[in-house]
Scaffold this active site. Structure first.
Site, short mmCIF file in Angstrom:
data_model
loop_
_atom_site.label_atom_id
_atom_site.label_comp_id
_atom_site.label_asym_id
_atom_site.label_seq_id
_atom_site.Cartn_x
_atom_site.Cartn_y
_atom_site.Cartn_z
N CYS A 158 -0.51 -6.91 4.31
CA CYS A 158 0.50 -7.80 3.73
C CYS A 158 1.40 -8.41 4.81
O CYS A 158 0.93 -9.23 5.59
CB CYS A 158 1.30 -7.03 2.68
SG CYS A 158 2.26 -8.07 1.59
N ARG A 163 5.73 -15.32 -6.77
CA ARG A 163 4.98 -14.33 -5.97
C ARG A 163 3.69 -13.96 -6.68
O ARG A 163 3.62 -13.95 -7.91
CB ARG A 163 5.82 -13.06 -5.81
CG ARG A 163 6.95 -13.15 -4.84
CD ARG A 163 7.75 -11.86 -4.86
NE ARG A 163 7.12 -10.80 -4.08
CZ ARG A 163 7.37 -10.57 -2.79
NH1 ARG A 163 8.24 -11.32 -2.15
NH2 ARG A 163 6.79 -9.58 -2.15
N HIS A 176 -2.22 -3.43 -1.36
CA HIS A 176 -1.52 -2.15 -1.29
C HIS A 176 -2.27 -1.16 -2.18
O HIS A 176 -3.24 -1.52 -2.83
CB HIS A 176 -0.08 -2.29 -1.79
CG HIS A 176 0.73 -3.30 -1.04
ND1 HIS A 176 1.17 -3.10 0.24
CD2 HIS A 176 1.18 -4.53 -1.39
CE1 HIS A 176 1.88 -4.15 0.64
NE2 HIS A 176 1.89 -5.04 -0.33
#
Lengths: 274, 428
Positions: free
Chosen positions: A92, A127, A195
């Protein structure tokens, strides 16, 4: 038996999303196979060495991300490590830092480390947040990498440049830009938005990275990680396919398409030289 | 009119078994009067509690303490409903003019502050929680700082001086009382909120930024002693020096810190501390937490831990017993959809214990325990997991919605075998 050193880079700056767990997974999978393994954390106040075998760089918030990028650019520790053949896993914000450039908290473009051929801008829409599934590219699949699952949570959009390949194609979620490609890999530097932590979710990715360090690996009892992998493949996409996520994806795809059209249009409309 | 409509709907919702009714009632109040929060708060003393962890417990302690100190009933949240609708419902539920003690979601604090105009604002702590929604802890801290800046001149902020994010936010307020409430989880505070420089932590909660002048403010209230000896000590700005022996029924250092924080709020309001401490000692259960419930021969003590900071506190409570631990993990909206935070919890500390992984995301937990070297059983069903853990005493540590599911299916303490909520809806 090999002795392997793993560096967790700036967990105090880039440790927001549990990505430090990737180092735990790598270390345990080595130890269970009889290798010696040492994990060392290097905080913002420490000098990151360039002598480790494996580097894990996690995700984090905007301001600490810029700080981490500045420090790594000054010390060039990761550059030297990569030159020495070290393996790097960057998640990320870590992926963005290792790229050529990214947009910092002040909206200005910051220089990245240039270890991955990619640039990151602020995304046009909300997002990208949610369960993500990635079908690995044929090169990686041939090396044993299975379908990857993870949880993406990023505002930036990343475009790959020549010499850097994606991890694969997104089958659920947004990925780098618009629901097509995910991740960035160049040499032994592996960047991804996933993640989970990604190596806890995907034991075949952990082993792919480890083979780059120690060569062939003995099999492990992976019944626990495999049970999670199957469950996430089954349930992840439907969790993602809520109304909000679909709108998010549509906005991103539309934004990227408009931008492409605008660029193409601008190119066509460029005035001829007199 | 708005209040009557809201209360009627709340009663209807409760009667239909849909829940406590506080949220639907609040929706009705706000639909009839969009400025209802301001109108309902007008003319009363409002005390607000916010933070990542300990909101519900601290609010209950403060409500009891305020009642004891003032001799009047206060209005307070029902079932921890802490968004605008829950606040409206809480204010509408009691007599106009009664003091209000309300917990507020940390991300919503800035929105409701101008309308509620609190006399006292308690700021507990800030750490990573539900990252898919509150993307960055620092953004929440910034919003708190903005909110503190806009507080009216008479308002007092009671803030945890040991948490750099909280201290930085509170320093913008006109008046602050500083409590040394501790900080078990420091990983969200290692970068200075003011300058992003490194924050170094010393002994006894002390901290300072190496890059700028931000440092722990001087304390007005702090803890001394352990266990039965634990005291909250008030400094001279709170009428001290004075020591208050806490003697809480609630377990853990975090609850001693919550009680010290409440005591600081009580003293800052000009009330006597003694009756407040006596009232706090009577609290032995908070929305089902800390209570014991029995199932299939297992006597379960229910604990909430929904993020790494919460777990840092829970290890302090479950550490001593050595008995079985059931861990229940969900990843619904109220929990945050990303359970990656499990990897920030040092589950290695459970090695050697009897551990059962349960809840909708028990497989994520199982993999975490696997790599932590903790042998464990996996049982997705909550009640089945309790049976696997038993017989005897067990600690059940659940995150938010998992705890609510447990409370719905377990017989509540003191209510025999009768279930509550969802578990008995069909039977009513």
């Amino acid at each position: 038996m090999t002795s392997v050193s793993i560096a967790l880079v700036y967990p105090d700056l880039l440790g927001t999303y549990g990505d430090g767990g990737n180092a735990t997974v790598l270390a345990q999978r080595l130890r269970w196979r009889g290798h010696d393994c040492e994990v060392a954390s290097f905080g913002a106040g420490d000098a990151v060495p360039s002598s480790c075998d494996l580097y894990v760089v996690g995700g984090g918030e905007d301001l600490p991300q810029s700080l981490a990028a500045r420090k790594l650019a000054e010390s060039r520790a990761l550059h030297r490590a990569v030159d020495n053949g070290a393996v790097v896993l960057a998640i990320c914000a870590g992926l963005q830092v290792l790229g050529e450039s990214f947009v910092g908290p002040d909206g200005r473009t910051s220089e990245g480390l240039g270890l991955l051929g990619c640039t990151t801008d602020r995304g046009p829409g909300p997002r990208a947040v949610g369960e993500t599934v990635v079908e690995p590219g044929p090169v990686w699949a041939a090396l044993g990498l299975q379908t990857c699952t993870g949880f993406e949570n990023h505002g930036g959009v990343t475009r790959l440049s020549e010499g850097t390949v994606p991890v694969g194609r997104v089958s659920a979620g947004v990925g780098n830009l618009d629901g097509t490609l995910e991740g960035a890999v160049r040499g032994r530097v592996w960047g991804t938005y996933l993640h989970g932590p990604v190596l806890a979710r995907n034991p075949t990715l952990a082993d792919l990275l480890l083979t780059w360090v120690v060569g062939e690996l003995a099999p492990l009892d992976d019944s626990r990680p495999e049970a999670l992998h199957r469950e996430r493949l089954r349930n992840g996409p439907s969790e993602r396919a809520t109304g909000v996520a679909q709108v998010q994806r549509a906005v991103r795809v539309a934004g990227a398409t408009l931008e492409r059209l605008a660029r193409a249009g601008a190119a066509r409309c460029r005035p001829e030289a007199p | 009119m708005a209040v009557a409509a809201g209360n009627a709907l709340s009663r209807a919702s409760r009667a239909a078994g849909l829940g406590s009714g506080s949220v639907v009632g609040g929706h009705a109040v706000l639909a009839v009067d969009p400025r209802a929060l301001a109108h309902l708060a007008l003319g009363r003393q409002v005390m607000l509690v916010s933070g990542t962890n300990g909101k519900t417990t601290t609010t209950k302690l403060l409500a009891r303490a305020a009642t004891a100190a003032t001799g009047t009933e206060v209005v307070t949240n029902l079932q921890g409903a802490n968004l605008t609708t829950g606040l409206a419902a809480a204010l509408a539920s009691g007599p106009l003019g009664a003091p209000a003690v309300l917990e507020v979601d940390e991300a919503w604090l800035g929105h409701v502050l101008p309308e509620l105009r609190p006399a006292v604002l308690v700021l507990l702590n800030l750490s990573r929680d539900q990252l898919d929604r509150n993307n960055e802890v620092r953004h929440v801290a910034q919003r708190w700082r903005d909110a503190c800046q806009r507080l009216e001149a008479g308002a007092v902020v009671v803030a945890n001086a040991d948490d750099p994010l909280v201290a930085w936010a509170a320093l913008a307020a006109p008046s602050v009382v500083w409590v040394g409430a501790g900080l078990g989880w420091k990983n969200d505070a290692t970068g200075c909120p003011a300058c992003a420089g490194p924050v170094s932590f010393g002994d006894g909660g002390d901290w300072k930024c190496d890059g700028c002048s931000l440092a722990r403010p001087g304390l007005d209230m702090w803890l001394e002693g352990e266990g039965r000896e634990a005291c909250a000590v008030a400094g001279d700005r709170l009428g001290g020096p004075a020591r208050y022996t806490l003697g809480l029924a609630l377990p853990g250092r975090c609850n001693e810190a919550n009680a010290a924080t409440v005591l600081a709020a009580v003293l800052a309001s000009g009330w006597a501390g003694g009756p407040a401490v006596v009232a706090m000692r009577q609290v032995d259960e908070v929305a089902g937490r800390y209570a014991r419930a029995e199932h299939a021969g297992t006597r379960a003590r229910l604990l909430l831990a929904k993020n790494p900071a919460g777990w840092a506190e829970v290890f302090d409570m479950v550490g001593a017993s050595g008995g079985p631990v059931v861990v229940a993990i969900n990843a619904r909206t109220a929990d945050g959809h990303d359970p990656s935070w499990l990897w920030d919890v040092p589950f290695e500390r459970l090695a050697g214990r009897r551990v059962v992984a349960t809840g909708e995301r028990c497989l994520d937990l199982s993999v975490r325990l696997h790599y932590a070297g903790v042998e464990h059983a996996v049982e997705r069903g909550l009640l089945a997991a309790l049976a696997v853990a038993g017989p005897g005493d067990a600690d059940v540590v659940a995150n938010y919605t998992a705890l609510h599911q447990l409370l719905a299916v377990l017989p509540a303490r003191g209510q025999g075998t009768r279930g509550r909520g969802r578990g008995t809806r069909g039977a009513r």
